[in-house]
Design a protein around this motif. Structure first.
Motif, PDB file in Angstrom:
ATOM      1  N   MET A  22       0.848  -1.195   0.000  1.00 36.43           N
ATOM      2  CA  MET A  22       0.000   0.000   0.000  1.00 36.43           C
ATOM      3  C   MET A  22       0.881   1.242   0.000  1.00 36.43           C
ATOM      4  O   MET A  22       1.817   1.357   0.784  1.00 36.43           O
ATOM      5  CB  MET A  22      -0.926  -0.018   1.204  1.00 36.43           C
ATOM      6  N   ASP A  23       0.521   2.187  -0.880  1.00 43.78           N
ATOM      7  CA  ASP A  23       1.360   3.355  -1.091  1.00 43.78           C
ATOM      8  C   ASP A  23       1.566   4.188   0.172  1.00 43.78           C
ATOM      9  O   ASP A  23       2.660   4.678   0.426  1.00 43.78           O
ATOM     10  CB  ASP A  23       0.744   4.237  -2.182  1.00 43.78           C
ATOM     11  N   TRP A  24       0.474   4.389   0.948  1.00 44.33           N
ATOM     12  CA  TRP A  24       0.591   5.339   2.066  1.00 44.33           C
ATOM     13  C   TRP A  24       1.481   4.816   3.191  1.00 44.33           C
ATOM     14  O   TRP A  24       1.995   5.574   4.006  1.00 44.33           O
ATOM     15  CB  TRP A  24      -0.787   5.737   2.586  1.00 44.33           C
ATOM     16  N   SER A  75      14.514   6.996  -4.437  1.00 38.94           N
ATOM     17  CA  SER A  75      14.028   6.292  -5.629  1.00 38.94           C
ATOM     18  C   SER A  75      15.216   5.928  -6.517  1.00 38.94           C
ATOM     19  O   SER A  75      16.245   6.619  -6.519  1.00 38.94           O
ATOM     20  CB  SER A  75      13.059   7.176  -6.397  1.00 38.94           C
ATOM     21  N   THR A  76      15.073   4.868  -7.278  1.00 39.62           N
ATOM     22  CA  THR A  76      16.179   4.461  -8.156  1.00 39.62           C
ATOM     23  C   THR A  76      16.408   5.503  -9.238  1.00 39.62           C
ATOM     24  O   THR A  76      17.524   5.663  -9.723  1.00 39.62           O
ATOM     25  CB  THR A  76      15.897   3.093  -8.799  1.00 39.62           C
ATOM     26  N   ALA A  77      15.354   6.235  -9.624  1.00 40.23           N
ATOM     27  CA  ALA A  77      15.523   7.272 -10.649  1.00 40.23           C
ATOM     28  C   ALA A  77      16.467   8.369 -10.159  1.00 40.23           C
ATOM     29  O   ALA A  77      17.323   8.836 -10.918  1.00 40.23           O
ATOM     30  CB  ALA A  77      14.177   7.867 -11.036  1.00 40.23           C
ATOM     31  N   SER A  78      16.358   8.750  -8.882  1.00 40.24           N
ATOM     32  CA  SER A  78      17.264   9.814  -8.425  1.00 40.24           C
ATOM     33  C   SER A  78      18.679   9.285  -8.239  1.00 40.24           C
ATOM     34  O   SER A  78      19.648  10.025  -8.418  1.00 40.24           O
ATOM     35  CB  SER A  78      16.730  10.510  -7.168  1.00 40.24           C
ATOM     36  N   ALA A 112      19.938   7.076 -10.274  1.00 37.10           N
ATOM     37  CA  ALA A 112      20.401   7.080 -11.673  1.00 37.10           C
ATOM     38  C   ALA A 112      20.875   8.471 -12.071  1.00 37.10           C
ATOM     39  O   ALA A 112      21.923   8.634 -12.697  1.00 37.10           O
ATOM     40  CB  ALA A 112      19.275   6.620 -12.596  1.00 37.10           C
ATOM     41  N   LYS A 113      20.112   9.476 -11.694  1.00 37.57           N
ATOM     42  CA  LYS A 113      20.452  10.847 -12.068  1.00 37.57           C
ATOM     43  C   LYS A 113      21.788  11.271 -11.453  1.00 37.57           C
ATOM     44  O   LYS A 113      22.644  11.839 -12.141  1.00 37.57           O
ATOM     45  CB  LYS A 113      19.340  11.783 -11.612  1.00 37.57           C
ATOM     46  N   ARG A 152      24.232   9.342 -10.464  1.00 40.14           N
ATOM     47  CA  ARG A 152      25.334   8.590 -11.092  1.00 40.14           C
ATOM     48  C   ARG A 152      25.665   9.169 -12.464  1.00 40.14           C
ATOM     49  O   ARG A 152      26.833   9.325 -12.819  1.00 40.14           O
ATOM     50  CB  ARG A 152      24.955   7.111 -11.217  1.00 40.14           C
ATOM     51  N   LEU A 153      24.617   9.492 -13.221  1.00 43.67           N
ATOM     52  CA  LEU A 153      24.842  10.036 -14.563  1.00 43.67           C
ATOM     53  C   LEU A 153      25.561  11.376 -14.528  1.00 43.67           C
ATOM     54  O   LEU A 153      26.426  11.642 -15.366  1.00 43.67           O
ATOM     55  CB  LEU A 153      23.508  10.187 -15.292  1.00 43.67           C
ATOM     56  N   LYS A 154      25.197  12.202 -13.562  1.00 40.56           N
ATOM     57  CA  LYS A 154      25.839  13.521 -13.470  1.00 40.56           C
ATOM     58  C   LYS A 154      27.356  13.375 -13.328  1.00 40.56           C
ATOM     59  O   LYS A 154      28.119  14.094 -13.957  1.00 40.56           O
ATOM     60  CB  LYS A 154      25.283  14.290 -12.265  1.00 40.56           C
ATOM     61  N   VAL A 186      29.244  10.684 -14.148  1.00 39.40           N
ATOM     62  CA  VAL A 186      29.810  10.065 -15.355  1.00 39.40           C
ATOM     63  C   VAL A 186      29.943  11.081 -16.486  1.00 39.40           C
ATOM     64  O   VAL A 186      30.973  11.169 -17.163  1.00 39.40           O
ATOM     65  CB  VAL A 186      28.890   8.894 -15.793  1.00 39.40           C
ATOM     66  N   VAL A 187      28.884  11.870 -16.674  1.00 36.06           N
ATOM     67  CA  VAL A 187      28.866  12.824 -17.778  1.00 36.06           C
ATOM     68  C   VAL A 187      29.872  13.950 -17.552  1.00 36.06           C
ATOM     69  O   VAL A 187      30.576  14.373 -18.478  1.00 36.06           O
ATOM     70  CB  VAL A 187      27.417  13.349 -17.972  1.00 36.06           C
TER      71      VAL A 187
END
Lengths: 85, 269
Positions: free
Chosen positions: A1-3, A13-16, A18-19, A21-23, A25-26
């Protein structure tokens, strides 16, 4: 359950992840980019013109490189003259 | 004089050929005379996506080597009279493409066409280099995924140094970001990089976001570019992309998840 996540204190979050890590690397990738200043292509053309007033050389005779070493930028120019006969 | 547009990405499988097919079809639908060229020598695929694989007689390499002329090698699209395809060769010879040869063919095409779309192979080897070398503008196709974003950044580095425009001091290649296979629901859950994340990292203007869509596969099954399918979200997203490319302002669609009701938010996973 989300709450429920709200109370559990879920990890990032895995997206942040990823961001972030990319910063890194780039940024690293861009350091090695030897584009040099914007005037470089024009400088090369004009150098070719000057050289050609004295000796006929092909387009590939003038090589320009920018290298960064330990905070120092080095502009390297190589002009290959044709064989003297 | 034609405008040359390269569709490139570095990484494979992100949607270069899908984008090339739909982008060129969209230009032709608007009355612009367009040719799309497959630069993936050895692994020809654009013909399949465009649905003209059985009509390939001569290819790009044949034209470069003078074994056929352009009129013989250009395949006219069945549905759009302004659209032509130049297929890649199946040869395994890596040196089949030469800078001089590609330049010569593009120059000849430029006299006749409004747009020349170059579908780049993956990687940063010869084929990819030559696909971008003569370009005026570039569509950088990227998935919201770490390896794709990193490879796109590598390609941006090449676009700003290893192209004719830059070498001749005629300015730079205009870059456009095309974000494909986008899934707004996963973005909302924090499982996928967002449009803004990718934009911030690559720092180039966004041309379009193409949502992950089953229509991309069904269109390729049928050999019809997805842009032709106006029912599909991906088809409409490509149509928006072409309009924006030609300067018509259009809002970005399909980038946020549909809102769930209260119950959905409480109990949906």
């Amino acid at each position: 359950m989300d709450w429920l996540k709200f109370f559990r204190g879920e990890p990032k979050s895995t997206a942040s992840v990823a961001k972030e890590r990319l910063k890194v690397v780039v940024a690293h990738q861009r350091e090695g980019r030897a584009n040099g200043p914007v005037y470089l292509p024009k400088l090369r053309e004009e150098l070719l013109d000057v050289v050609r007033r004295y000796v006929q050389v092909p387009d590939s005779a003038v090589q320009i490189n920018v290298q960064r070493e330990a905070g120092l930028e080095v502009l390297e120019m190589n002009i290959t003259l044709p064989d003297a006969h | 004089m034609a405008k040359i547009v390269v569709v490139t990405s570095g990484k494979g499988g992100v949607g270069k050929t899908t984008t090339s097919a739909s982008f060129s079809t969209g230009l032709a639908q608007r009355g612009l005379k367009t040719v799309v060229i497959d630069f993936d020598v050895g692994l020809r695929n654009l013909d399949l996506i465009m649905g003209c694989e059985r009509r390939v007689v001569f290819d790009f390499v044949n034209v470069i080597h003078g074994e056929a002329n352009l009129r013989q090698a250009l395949i006219k699209d069945k549905n759009f009279e302004n659209l032509f395809v130049l297929a890649a060769s199946q040869t395994r010879d890596k040196d089949a493409l030469t800078e001089e040869g590609v330049g010569r063919v593009l120059e000849e095409l430029a006299r006749d066409f409004d747009y020349i779309v170059c579908d780049s192979p993956a990687g940063i080897e010869r084929g990819a280099h030559l696909a971008m070398y003569f370009a005026d503008e570039a569509l950088v196709v990227t998935n919201p995924e770490v390896s794709s974003v990193r490879d796109s950044d590598r390609v941006l580095g090449l676009l700003s140094s290893k192209t004719r425009r830059v070498e001749k001091g005629e300015g730079r290649v205009k870059e456009h970001l095309v974000l494909t296979r986008y899934n707004p629901v996963r973005v909302q859950k924090g499982e996928m990089l967002s449009v803004d994340d990718v934009r911030e990292i690559l720092a180039i203007p966004l041309l379009g976001v193409i949502p992950e869509s089953p229509a991309v596969l069904t269109s390729s099954n049928a050999g019809s570019p997805v842009i032709v399918n106006k029912e599909a979200d991906a088809g409409r997203a490509y149509d928006d992309l072409v309009a924006r490319f030609l300067g018509e302002p259009r809002e970005h669609r399909f980038i946020s998840a549909e809102k769930k009701g209260l119950l959905g938010r409480l109990f949906g996973g």
